[in-house]
Design a protein around this motif. Structure first.
Motif, PDB file in Angstrom:
ATOM      1  N   ALA A 149       0.854  -1.235  -0.181  1.00 17.90           N
ATOM      2  CA  ALA A 149       0.127  -0.102  -0.016  1.00 17.90           C
ATOM      3  C   ALA A 149       0.933   1.346  -0.059  1.00 17.90           C
ATOM      4  CB  ALA A 149      -0.941   0.032   1.172  1.00 17.90           C
ATOM      5  N   GLY A 150       1.748   1.323   0.618  1.00 20.34           N
ATOM      6  CA  GLY A 150       2.732   2.518   0.703  1.00 20.34           C
ATOM      7  C   GLY A 150       3.712   2.647  -0.306  1.00 20.34           C
ATOM      8  N   ASP A 151       3.890   1.555  -1.280  1.00 22.92           N
ATOM      9  CA  ASP A 151       4.749   1.843  -2.548  1.00 22.92           C
ATOM     10  C   ASP A 151       4.077   2.944  -3.340  1.00 22.92           C
ATOM     11  OD1 ASP A 151       6.371  -0.015  -1.668  1.00 22.92           O
ATOM     12  OD2 ASP A 151       5.532  -1.628  -2.631  1.00 22.92           O
ATOM     13  N   VAL A 152       4.649   3.267  -4.323  1.00 20.94           N
ATOM     14  CA  VAL A 152       4.221   4.239  -5.064  1.00 20.94           C
ATOM     15  C   VAL A 152       4.108   4.083  -6.528  1.00 20.94           C
ATOM     16  CG1 VAL A 152       4.565   6.848  -5.980  1.00 20.94           C
ATOM     17  CG2 VAL A 152       5.038   6.152  -3.608  1.00 20.94           C
TER      18      VAL A 152
ATOM     19  N   ALA B 126      10.620  10.531  -7.438  1.00 22.79           N
ATOM     20  CA  ALA B 126       9.872  10.104  -6.028  1.00 22.79           C
ATOM     21  C   ALA B 126      10.725   9.093  -5.340  1.00 22.79           C
ATOM     22  CB  ALA B 126       8.355   9.368  -6.550  1.00 22.79           C
ATOM     23  N   ALA B 127      11.294   8.063  -6.348  1.00 25.43           N
ATOM     24  CA  ALA B 127      12.039   7.049  -5.657  1.00 25.43           C
ATOM     25  C   ALA B 127      13.569   7.691  -4.763  1.00 25.43           C
ATOM     26  CB  ALA B 127      12.760   6.194  -6.556  1.00 25.43           C
ATOM     27  N   TYR B 128      14.073   9.023  -5.429  1.00 19.62           N
ATOM     28  CA  TYR B 128      14.993   9.381  -4.571  1.00 19.62           C
ATOM     29  C   TYR B 128      14.419  10.015  -3.391  1.00 19.62           C
ATOM     30  CZ  TYR B 128      18.494  12.898  -3.337  1.00 19.62           C
ATOM     31  OH  TYR B 128      19.352  13.759  -2.845  1.00 19.62           O
ATOM     32  N   ALA B 129      13.051  10.690  -3.442  1.00 18.66           N
ATOM     33  CA  ALA B 129      12.655  11.151  -2.094  1.00 18.66           C
ATOM     34  C   ALA B 129      12.442  10.287  -1.009  1.00 18.66           C
ATOM     35  CB  ALA B 129      11.149  11.837  -2.325  1.00 18.66           C
ATOM     36  N   LEU B 130      11.853   9.146  -1.365  1.00 22.35           N
ATOM     37  CA  LEU B 130      11.724   7.973  -0.523  1.00 22.35           C
ATOM     38  C   LEU B 130      13.283   7.503   0.059  1.00 22.35           C
ATOM     39  CD1 LEU B 130       9.298   5.688  -2.329  1.00 22.35           C
ATOM     40  CD2 LEU B 130       8.610   7.503  -0.444  1.00 22.35           C
ATOM     41  N   GLN B 131      14.212   7.467  -0.597  1.00 25.55           N
ATOM     42  CA  GLN B 131      15.360   7.043  -0.436  1.00 25.55           C
ATOM     43  C   GLN B 131      15.983   8.097   0.575  1.00 25.55           C
ATOM     44  OE1 GLN B 131      18.546   7.580  -2.996  1.00 25.55           O
ATOM     45  NE2 GLN B 131      18.915   5.431  -2.993  1.00 25.55           N
ATOM     46  N   TYR B 132      15.716   9.396   0.156  1.00 22.26           N
ATOM     47  CA  TYR B 132      16.237  10.483   1.131  1.00 22.26           C
ATOM     48  C   TYR B 132      15.738  10.521   2.490  1.00 22.26           C
ATOM     49  CZ  TYR B 132      17.469  15.298   2.113  1.00 22.26           C
ATOM     50  OH  TYR B 132      17.995  16.525   2.730  1.00 22.26           O
ATOM     51  N   ARG B 133      14.522  10.205   2.476  1.00 20.98           N
ATOM     52  CA  ARG B 133      13.751  10.137   3.952  1.00 20.98           C
ATOM     53  C   ARG B 133      14.057   8.877   4.474  1.00 20.98           C
ATOM     54  NH1 ARG B 133       7.764  11.112   2.479  1.00 20.98           N
ATOM     55  NH2 ARG B 133       7.827  12.952   1.079  1.00 20.98           N
ATOM     56  N   GLY B 134      14.868   8.006   4.034  1.00 15.79           N
ATOM     57  CA  GLY B 134      14.989   6.627   4.832  1.00 15.79           C
ATOM     58  C   GLY B 134      13.762   5.814   4.856  1.00 15.79           C
ATOM     59  N   GLU B 135      12.935   5.725   4.025  1.00 11.05           N
ATOM     60  CA  GLU B 135      11.557   5.115   4.120  1.00 11.05           C
ATOM     61  C   GLU B 135      11.637   3.756   3.309  1.00 11.05           C
ATOM     62  OE1 GLU B 135       8.139   7.425   3.192  1.00 11.05           O
ATOM     63  OE2 GLU B 135       8.814   9.095   4.337  1.00 11.05           O
ATOM     64  N   ALA B 136      11.250   2.802   3.866  1.00 14.91           N
ATOM     65  CA  ALA B 136      11.704   1.421   3.156  1.00 14.91           C
ATOM     66  C   ALA B 136       9.930   1.164   2.141  1.00 14.91           C
ATOM     67  CB  ALA B 136      11.369   0.374   3.941  1.00 14.91           C
ATOM     68  N   ARG B 137      10.192   1.910   1.243  1.00 14.64           N
ATOM     69  CA  ARG B 137       9.095   2.085   0.279  1.00 14.64           C
ATOM     70  C   ARG B 137       9.651   2.193  -1.050  1.00 14.64           C
ATOM     71  NH1 ARG B 137       5.906   7.449   1.803  1.00 14.64           N
ATOM     72  NH2 ARG B 137       4.448   6.619   0.271  1.00 14.64           N
ATOM     73  N   ALA B 138       8.918   1.667  -2.077  1.00 15.53           N
ATOM     74  CA  ALA B 138       9.552   1.793  -3.410  1.00 15.53           C
ATOM     75  C   ALA B 138       8.330   2.319  -4.360  1.00 15.53           C
ATOM     76  CB  ALA B 138       9.859   0.289  -3.712  1.00 15.53           C
ATOM     77  N   VAL B 139       8.938   2.644  -5.762  1.00 19.56           N
ATOM     78  CA  VAL B 139       8.203   3.172  -6.776  1.00 19.56           C
ATOM     79  C   VAL B 139       7.833   1.990  -7.923  1.00 19.56           C
ATOM     80  CG1 VAL B 139       8.007   4.809  -8.355  1.00 19.56           C
ATOM     81  CG2 VAL B 139       8.854   5.555  -6.155  1.00 19.56           C
ATOM     82  N   ALA B 140       6.789   1.903  -8.223  1.00 22.70           N
ATOM     83  CA  ALA B 140       6.594   0.795  -9.705  1.00 22.70           C
ATOM     84  C   ALA B 140       6.094   2.212 -10.886  1.00 22.70           C
ATOM     85  CB  ALA B 140       5.628  -0.002  -9.376  1.00 22.70           C
TER      86      ALA B 140
ATOM     87  N   TRP C  67      22.155   6.191  -8.470  1.00 19.37           N
ATOM     88  CA  TRP C  67      21.676   6.484  -7.140  1.00 19.37           C
ATOM     89  C   TRP C  67      21.198   5.234  -6.230  1.00 19.37           C
ATOM     90  CZ3 TRP C  67      19.183  11.895  -8.317  1.00 19.37           C
ATOM     91  CH2 TRP C  67      20.172  12.608  -8.566  1.00 19.37           C
ATOM     92  N   ARG C  68      21.316   4.167  -7.143  1.00 21.80           N
ATOM     93  CA  ARG C  68      20.675   2.837  -6.730  1.00 21.80           C
ATOM     94  C   ARG C  68      19.230   3.181  -5.867  1.00 21.80           C
ATOM     95  NH1 ARG C  68      23.952  -1.122  -6.317  1.00 21.80           N
ATOM     96  NH2 ARG C  68      23.108  -2.187  -4.611  1.00 21.80           N
ATOM     97  N   LEU C  69      18.235   3.832  -6.694  1.00 21.01           N
ATOM     98  CA  LEU C  69      16.898   4.266  -6.340  1.00 21.01           C
ATOM     99  C   LEU C  69      16.004   3.041  -6.022  1.00 21.01           C
ATOM    100  CD1 LEU C  69      16.518   7.438  -8.639  1.00 21.01           C
ATOM    101  CD2 LEU C  69      17.571   7.254  -6.095  1.00 21.01           C
ATOM    102  N   PRO C  70      15.236   2.968  -5.318  1.00 19.04           N
ATOM    103  CA  PRO C  70      14.069   2.054  -4.828  1.00 19.04           C
ATOM    104  C   PRO C  70      13.042   2.248  -5.990  1.00 19.04           C
ATOM    105  CG  PRO C  70      13.834   3.826  -3.310  1.00 19.04           C
ATOM    106  CD  PRO C  70      14.881   4.340  -4.177  1.00 19.04           C
TER     107      PRO C  70
END
Ligand SMILES: Cc1ncc(C[n+]2csc(CCOP(=O)(O)OP(=O)(O)O)c2C)c(N)n1
Ligand SMILES: [Mg+2]
Length: 375
Positions: A94-97, A154-168, A191-194
């Motif tokens: 649910a928290g993924d983007v 968006a993936a960079y933002a999640l990584q920057y905030r240290g959140e365990a979420r990913a983007v599809a 940047w090894r983005l999620p």
């Protein structure tokens, strides 16, 4: 045959080798080609995916009918490609983007966006991109490929905030011929983005066949130069798409970087309701791909393990029709928006010129209404 030229100097040392693998579980006849992944090992875990694909097909058929009645704007179906949006959405948390293109309505619905909310976009309403469901999912991108950069951001933002979420992020084969998509791959690699990029390779970009837009053997290999994990999945096998995306999202959430999945499918329908594919595509080619479509093969597999029946199918079709009809009723029953909304969503603060145009436009509309009222 590979498209790469023959090595002119075989005595030179090889400094890198690459390979592309294709993931498949269910063949065209619904027979298992390898054991199902743990996440979808039981028939009961696959029936929701089957149901969602049937719902998608029911909705698409209704939307084409509504367009033909001039009640809905131009609409692109996912007919024959339903395993991609459902494979992707079912693999997400649910928290993924989700960062979708215009063929992923079924993915939005899976994630909780209302049918009426999805359709209001095609009915010309700004509300169509502002749903009550997962507010962090992105609106439909009509711009081919531009949203790959939004996904990287968006993936960079999640990584920057240290959140365990990913983007599809999902886009078509033609998007991979565009510079912004390579730039997104590149950022995601460095940047090894999620983020998981999913290419819906349906072999056509409106009237341009795949061979006319790329000399690449696969589209998956386009991610190799960016240093991201790549694989091809049978895009008509919902299990394969689900599993490839699930692995990619897990990789992203655990700091393992980005993934590119090429989902190999086929566009059985016209590009959209404004298109007539018979003008540029041999119907024999379409017929040759019909049997491999994604919905029938899941049904055949479910039947083979006694998890489906004609009675359940009839029940499902009736339920899907009712759900679609309810969504359409809600769409057309909604209060019309005031004309001013067309000015509301582009800038947080309108420029002076935009404010002038809005006021002039609203005065003109009010005057017209008043004149009508007086007859
Ligand atoms: C930047 C941009 N250029 C051109 C278009 C016009 N256009 C709309 S869909 C499309 C073809 C896209 O093909 P593909 O990426 O393969 O996706 P598909 O429609 O096959 O799902 C084009 C060129 C657009 N919407 N955006
Ligand atoms: Mg395409």
């Amino acid at each position: 045959m590979p498209n790469v030229p023959t090595d002119p100097a075989p005595d030179l040392p090889v400094v890198a080798r690459f390979e592309i693998r294709r993931r498949r579980y269910l063949d065209e006849n619904g027979a298992l080609m390898r054991p199902l992944p743990d996440s979808l090992a039981a028939p009961e875990s696959i029936t929701p995916l089957y149901r969602a694909m049937v719902l998608a097909r029911t909705l698409d058929a209704k939307c084409v009918a509504l367009n033909r009645q001039s009640r809905l704007g131009t609409y692109a179906t996912a007919y024959g490609q339903e395993a991609v949006p459902i494979g992707v959405a079912s693999a997400m948390r649910a928290g993924d983007v989700l960062v979708p293109s215009y063929r992923e309505n079924a993915a939005l619905i899976w994630r909780g966006v209302g049918i009426d909310e999805v359709l209001s976009y095609y009915a010309g309403s700004e509300r169509g991109s502002d749903w009550a469901g997962p507010a962090h999912d992105f609106p439909t991108s009509i711009t081919v490929g531009g949203h790959a950069l939004h996904a990287a951001g968006a993936a960079y933002a999640l990584q920057y905030r240290g959140e365990a979420r990913a983007v599809a992020c999902v886009f078509g084969d033609a998007a991979t011929s565009k510079g912004d998509v390579y730039e997104a791959f590149n950022l995601a690699g460095v940047w090894r983005l999620p983020v998981v990029f999913v290419i819906t390779n349906n072999r056509w970009a409106i009237s341009t066949p795949l061979a006319k837009q790329t000399a690449s053997e696969t589209l998956a290999q386009k991610g190799l130069a960016a240093g991201i994990a790549v694989e091809q999945a049978d895009g008509n096998d919902v299990v394969a798409v689900h599993e490839a995306v699930r692995i990619g999202l897990d990789r992203g959430r655990s700091g393992g970087g980005a993934t590119l999945v090429e989902a190999l499918t086929y566009r059985l329908a016209d590009h959209n309701t404004a298109d007539d594919a018979r003008r540029y595509r041999d119907p024999a080619e379409v017929r040759a791909h019909e049997h491999a479509e994604p919905v029938g093969r899941v049904r055949r597999w479910l039947e083979s393990v006694q998890a489906w029946s004609d009675a359940r199918q009839a029940e499902l079709e009736a339920a899907c029709s009712a759900e679609v009809e309810a969504g359409v009723e809600k769409l057309f029953g909604a209060e019309p928006e005031p004309p001013s909304v067309i000015f509301d969503h582009l800038y947080a603060e309108p420029s002076a010129e935009l404010a002038r145009q809005r006021d002039a436009g609203l005065r003109a509309i009010a005057a017209e209404r008043e004149a009508k009222r007086r007859g």
